[in-house]
Design a protein around this motif. Structure first.
Motif, PDB file in Angstrom:
ATOM      1  N   VAL A 154       0.901  -1.129  -0.009  1.00  0.00           N
ATOM      2  CA  VAL A 154       0.046   0.247  -0.112  1.00  0.00           C
ATOM      3  C   VAL A 154       0.920   1.090  -0.006  1.00  0.00           C
ATOM      4  CG1 VAL A 154      -1.688   1.305   1.109  1.00  0.00           C
ATOM      5  CG2 VAL A 154      -1.744  -1.202   1.365  1.00  0.00           C
ATOM      6  N   THR A 155       0.902   2.103  -1.148  1.00  0.00           N
ATOM      7  CA  THR A 155       1.518   3.094  -1.274  1.00  0.00           C
ATOM      8  C   THR A 155       0.713   4.506  -1.195  1.00  0.00           C
ATOM      9  OG1 THR A 155       3.149   1.670  -2.474  1.00  0.00           O
ATOM     10  CG2 THR A 155       3.299   4.407  -2.659  1.00  0.00           C
ATOM     11  N   LEU A 156       1.408   5.521  -0.480  1.00  0.00           N
ATOM     12  CA  LEU A 156       0.781   6.843  -0.299  1.00  0.00           C
ATOM     13  C   LEU A 156       1.258   7.728  -1.403  1.00  0.00           C
ATOM     14  CD1 LEU A 156      -0.967   8.121   2.114  1.00  0.00           C
ATOM     15  CD2 LEU A 156       1.199   9.233   2.611  1.00  0.00           C
ATOM     16  N   ILE A 157       0.445   8.255  -2.032  1.00  0.00           N
ATOM     17  CA  ILE A 157       0.771   8.998  -3.387  1.00  0.00           C
ATOM     18  C   ILE A 157       0.609  10.644  -2.789  1.00  0.00           C
ATOM     19  CG2 ILE A 157       0.687   9.752  -5.483  1.00  0.00           C
ATOM     20  CD1 ILE A 157       1.518   7.043  -5.110  1.00  0.00           C
TER      21      ILE A 157
ATOM     22  N   SER B 201      -1.813  -1.162  -3.930  1.00  0.00           N
ATOM     23  CA  SER B 201      -2.967  -0.126  -3.688  1.00  0.00           C
ATOM     24  C   SER B 201      -2.252   1.233  -3.616  1.00  0.00           C
ATOM     25  CB  SER B 201      -3.596  -0.296  -2.422  1.00  0.00           C
ATOM     26  OG  SER B 201      -4.133  -1.861  -2.528  1.00  0.00           O
ATOM     27  N   LEU B 202      -2.828   2.290  -4.077  1.00  0.00           N
ATOM     28  CA  LEU B 202      -2.242   3.677  -3.966  1.00  0.00           C
ATOM     29  C   LEU B 202      -3.271   4.587  -3.378  1.00  0.00           C
ATOM     30  CD1 LEU B 202      -1.434   4.268  -7.993  1.00  0.00           C
ATOM     31  CD2 LEU B 202      -0.254   3.349  -5.890  1.00  0.00           C
ATOM     32  N   LEU B 203      -2.913   5.032  -2.264  1.00  0.00           N
ATOM     33  CA  LEU B 203      -3.744   6.077  -1.391  1.00  0.00           C
ATOM     34  C   LEU B 203      -3.102   7.492  -1.840  1.00  0.00           C
ATOM     35  CD1 LEU B 203      -3.738   4.406   2.050  1.00  0.00           C
ATOM     36  CD2 LEU B 203      -5.298   3.810  -0.061  1.00  0.00           C
ATOM     37  N   VAL B 204      -4.207   8.232  -2.307  1.00  0.00           N
ATOM     38  CA  VAL B 204      -3.904   9.524  -2.953  1.00  0.00           C
ATOM     39  C   VAL B 204      -4.148  10.315  -1.789  1.00  0.00           C
ATOM     40  CG1 VAL B 204      -4.628  11.510  -4.367  1.00  0.00           C
ATOM     41  CG2 VAL B 204      -4.679   9.145  -5.232  1.00  0.00           C
ATOM     42  N   PHE B 205      -3.185  11.492  -1.330  1.00  0.00           N
ATOM     43  CA  PHE B 205      -3.014  12.181  -0.290  1.00  0.00           C
ATOM     44  C   PHE B 205      -2.676  13.487  -0.496  1.00  0.00           C
ATOM     45  CE2 PHE B 205      -1.204  13.881   3.523  1.00  0.00           C
ATOM     46  CZ  PHE B 205      -2.188  13.999   4.406  1.00  0.00           C
ATOM     47  N   GLU B 206      -3.433  14.641  -0.330  1.00  0.00           N
ATOM     48  CA  GLU B 206      -3.407  16.083  -0.457  1.00  0.00           C
ATOM     49  C   GLU B 206      -2.558  16.423   0.494  1.00  0.00           C
ATOM     50  OE1 GLU B 206      -4.686  17.546  -3.427  1.00  0.00           O
ATOM     51  OE2 GLU B 206      -4.042  19.456  -3.049  1.00  0.00           O
TER      52      GLU B 206
ATOM     53  N   ILE C 290       5.460   7.913  -1.992  1.00  0.00           N
ATOM     54  CA  ILE C 290       5.913   8.329  -3.155  1.00  0.00           C
ATOM     55  C   ILE C 290       5.532   9.898  -2.763  1.00  0.00           C
ATOM     56  CG2 ILE C 290       5.883   8.667  -5.484  1.00  0.00           C
ATOM     57  CD1 ILE C 290       5.695   5.782  -5.712  1.00  0.00           C
ATOM     58  N   ILE C 291       6.430  10.879  -3.183  1.00  0.00           N
ATOM     59  CA  ILE C 291       6.146  12.342  -3.082  1.00  0.00           C
ATOM     60  C   ILE C 291       6.211  12.901  -4.441  1.00  0.00           C
ATOM     61  CG2 ILE C 291       6.687  14.563  -1.910  1.00  0.00           C
ATOM     62  CD1 ILE C 291       7.648  13.201   0.428  1.00  0.00           C
ATOM     63  N   LEU C 292       5.110  13.481  -4.750  1.00  0.00           N
ATOM     64  CA  LEU C 292       5.204  14.301  -6.089  1.00  0.00           C
ATOM     65  C   LEU C 292       5.568  15.795  -5.881  1.00  0.00           C
ATOM     66  CD1 LEU C 292       2.210  12.845  -8.023  1.00  0.00           C
ATOM     67  CD2 LEU C 292       4.527  12.120  -7.985  1.00  0.00           C
TER      68      LEU C 292
END
Lengths: 261, 261, 261, 261, 261, 261
Positions: free
Chosen positions: F48-51, F189-194, F211-213
């Motif tokens: 499970v990865t936080l984007i 799984s990707l968890l999108v986080f603002e 992962i940090i954009l």
């Protein structure tokens, strides 16, 4: 700024070399390449050390490696209490460094305790006679006594704190946890702590030692370093030393220093 | 920026040399190498000083050393109230610097008071007639009077504060603690305080003196320095002086200064 | 950056020299060497000034010196309300600068009012008919009228604020305190305030004047400077001037400036 | 960085010169030397402007000067609502700049309204039929209508806010106050606001204009400058201009700029 | 640092030129000189964009100009919901740029909705059947449908938020407002937002686009720039472009960039 | 600062090339050009990865692209749970990159789940038997099982958190969500986080990867970069790599690094 080796650390280290047997009794070797030289020959017995760092800084690898090294190389049993990851994930994590946890488990030299909150919630009500915190501690104590563990890791304090709404109450529980860990005179304990803010925290002043795994942005990427912020009864390095996560786990270079600030 | 010695401090020091007997009455020598020169010849009698610093800055060593020196070299008894570490741990800490606490304890010149919260909680209910704060103070006062102590250390204020949910109430308790310590006219008191945030704190303005043990990151490692932020009735140094933790305890270099900011 | 003297301040000062008598009526000389030149010849009568600074910045010395100078050199009586230190400690503090408070007290030209919270709590219940705040004010007013004081110091506001849980209520009390001090048309009042945070505070905008005693780290040590942040009806210096604490008290150099930022 | 004059401001200014009569109708001259050139020839009628700055920045002088100039030079009556200082103090403040408030008061061209909270609390209960806020506003409105004022100053918003525990409620009251001030179509209103923190505040976005009186530390002393942050319907300067407090009040140099950041 | 034009934006723009008809259908031209080139030819239909900036940054002018341009040059009707300024003030604001709002209102191409909280409070109780938020939305929806508006501006979100004590509740209302605006498939909506703190806000991640009007101090004055922080379905400029407020409104220079940090 | 490639990553990559089949089993290829080289050949299964990133940083494009690539190129079905945008908007967003979501939906290889709070509120009361959080999870689980999805995206966590007033409760729900996602052994799984504040958040330490954009201001515009902050069981790049949003979606340059700090 290149610093000379503190002569005190040096002399201490020389004593360690010559009077190894006597001192070894008082010290527990970490088994992490390069670390023991920074902390006067190993962790003091009965000490509780906070392993602090941000996400991705290597806290779990550090703690696993120290328990596995103890079991494999020094014949010292270890209890790893995992409050975040499932045991099977930890086994996978370890195998990616070539470490075989299962064989150590079978040999009774390593125990992975699955103390995730979800396990606690699945208990039948008659089994759930005390709080999550007490359940965690009771399981650790039982296993430490059962396998005569010399090394304990609790990963992580943050999950414990998440069960207290009241910081005041949590602080008192941590004090009593540390006192309880001191009751195992032959053990060294690691408390994994995820640094979320930059502020100093209450945990840092309650434990005997604080090791910080720095993982910080520099120009084009991230830099890893280890710092021994404090360790009682120990003339420890006061520098920042480079830390590498290699195919075989963590490796520290005690002879080099890096600039962090 | 090299500063010249303030001539006032100098003249004060010269007076101290020549009229030693008179002034010595008013000052209590710390026994920490290099410190007394920075504070006009010693701590003022009846003063209460905050010893402030982050984790690993040497606050406990500082306080232990001052009490042990007083007992060994000046024949002045001391009471060390420990609210975090167990007495046996402090004895171990001390022995790592070659200090023998037990012999001083037997001679009645040093008392380690175990005032950890867990001790308070173990009391039978008929013994626990007052609050933790009052219990701490009652024990200290009793022991100070019993052994006619001239030096008192309370390690640390933070544990006391952890027993107050209400900061307002804590502040008033601290005011009354300081007033009570002032009632021992021959004593010097040290209040150990773990700096958790960078903000100035209420404790700093209530005590007669504030000594800060700096332990801060510079380039490749940590730097140690001592600062006398304030000390009533004393022309003290206003510079940052290097502090070393050696095999024999803390050593300050009063003739050198270091840049911290 | 060396600034030229503001011609307005200069001309004001010249007027002060030539029409001294008329103006002296409106100004109260501080007696602190170098200060009056910075504030147009002295404090405006009936003004209330905040003396603000961190721990060790010299606020208590400043206030004591102004009251003692007034009593010794200008024959103006003063009331020093101490809410932190005991009167005997203030006498000791003063004697370390060669100031003899007791003789001024006997001559009725200086009164040290012991208004520490502990004194209030020791009152019998029939004497304790009003709040701590009212008790403080009633005692000050009574003594000011009794000895016809021209100078008032309250050390410190922080102790008053510590008795209000509610900042909103405290603010209104301070407003009314300042209005009450304005009722003494011949007086100058100093409110000592310990700066704990760097933020501007409500106190600064309620008083007629704000004097900041800077005591800040620079390279290898601490630097002292005084700043007149505001003073109503006064063309005051807008620079930072060096301040020294000498064997004879505070001394300001009005002709020099120092860089603080 | 020297900036050229924005051609729009210039052309606006030229129009102002040539079509003065028409435009003068829409603008109210401040009378503060150098200011009107920065704001397109004067304040827009019916506008409400926040005068913002820290302690000692000259907000009260600014507001007084604008009302006194209006009364003396343009025959426009003004109402100065003072919520902090007593009227007699304001008269003294003004006289230190050579301004005679009393003669203007007698001529009915300036009214100092004493609206300090203490005045409100002294009212008999039958007179105190509404809240402090309403009482303030009722008094201002009555006096504005009575003397047909064209200039209104309220010094300061902070005292009003101190009467609201609830920031949410305060914000709505300020909105309604500004709407009410807009009901006087011929007036210009100044709301004095003491900046306590560096954060932008809700007040800034509710008013038509925001003028900031900068008073900030630079090297050896304080620097004064004025900034027109915003002003509706006005091509205003976007630079920082030096401001001086002289023996005759505030003077702005609209042709020079200073670097603040 | 001069950046080359992103080739993607370029090609998109070329497509826009050649296949104008098709794409124009999907885009709504802002009419603000220089803006449409930065956002791939115009705002996407049905998009909701936050117009964010500090006091004086030009948010109201930006929004007015876009609605007036739409009405005058593209024949697209607009609804301007004003929650702060009175409509007559907006008309005055517009006339200072030479824009005639009244003629557009008469032609049914622009509607200024007076939705200030005071209007809501003046309603008779039988008319005030729902909350302020619902009343605002009901009025906007009705007017948009009545005049078949293609452009909507709500000035400002802050007034709406001021009516919620609970940020959690406000956030959900904003989500539903944005969903409701999406129900007008032919419209583009602007939500004006006054930046009070520097922190990112919840509003920024809920809207389809975020445009920031920078108005920041640089050396001797203020600098204006526009930034397209985000815009869905659009290859937008990622640079900071200079923005000028001229006698004829806002003008952006899409070919130049400025350094803000 | 140009860094050499970490030899461990390199060797891992070589192993990946030669023993592709074995390893591919354990890794899920992202399909985003340049990404897989940075994370040891792909995402670990069951991870499970936080984007994480600010507004406009490309989180939604990243997640969409990974699901679409999986469906188009690797035949792996994906479930995209959208909690902010309507599905039709996502389809439009995708088409602007030339991606055809509808055809993938028809083929049963991609499912857009409309889980916006408004959908939940529209449910009839008999259908709304559980909380919003449970409803979201139940829908995702059902669809993942139905189409045998290997890729899951939840966009975004912030909407989930907005439904908890109590952060403590939210944290526990997130822990249980991550445990539940771990139950799908073949999925990534990707968890999108603002990211709204700069502080580290609790989410970062609970997930297996972060992962940090980055999308940050530099001089004249914004800079895009990707950082793999952490990824369990993976020797990942520790550098910042340039990321471009092109006409065909995101493209990463794994061989270059950029300076962010």
């Amino acid at each position: 700024m290149k610093r000379l080796i503190n002569p005190c650390v040096l002399s201490f280290y020389l004593i360690f070399i010559s009077h190894g047997d006597m001192l070894r009794e008082e010290r527990i070797l970490s088994g992490i390449p390069g670390l023991d030289e920074l902390i006067g020959g190993g962790f003091p017995k009965r000490s509780v050390t906070l392993i602090s760092g941000g996400p991705g800084s290597g806290k779990t690898i550090f703690s696993l490696q120290m328990l596995i090294s103890g079991a494999e190389r020094f014949g010292e049993a270890g209890v790893y209490a995992t409050l975040i990851e499932a045991p099977e994930e930890l086994r996978l994590d370890a195998s990616s460094f070539g470490w075989n946890i299962e064989s150590l488990e079978k040999a009774g030299r390593l125990a992975l305790l699955d103390l995730r909150p979800s396990r606690f919630l699945e208990l039948k009500s008659e089994e759930r006679t005390d709080s999550f915190f007490s359940w965690v501690w009771r399981n650790i104590r039982f296993k430490v006594e059962e396998i005569k563990a010399k090394r304990i890791a609790i990963d992580s304090l943050n999950v414990l704190s998440a069960h207290f709404r009241d910081e005041h109450q949590f602080r008192q529980k941590i004090m009593s946890l540390i006192e309880a860990l001191h009751e195992f005179p032959e053990c060294v304990s690691l408390l994994v702590f995820e640094q979320i803010t930059l502020e100093r925290t209450i945990e840092e002043f309650l434990t005997d030692g604080v090791i910080i795994l720095h993982y910080i942005p520099v120009k084009n990427g991230m830099l890893r370093a280890i710092q021994i912020l404090k360790m009682r009864r120990t003339r420890h390095s006061e520098n920042f030393h480079p830390l590498h996560i290699t195919c075989e786990g963590i490796r520290i270079n005690p002879k080099e220093t890096v600039a962090l600030f």
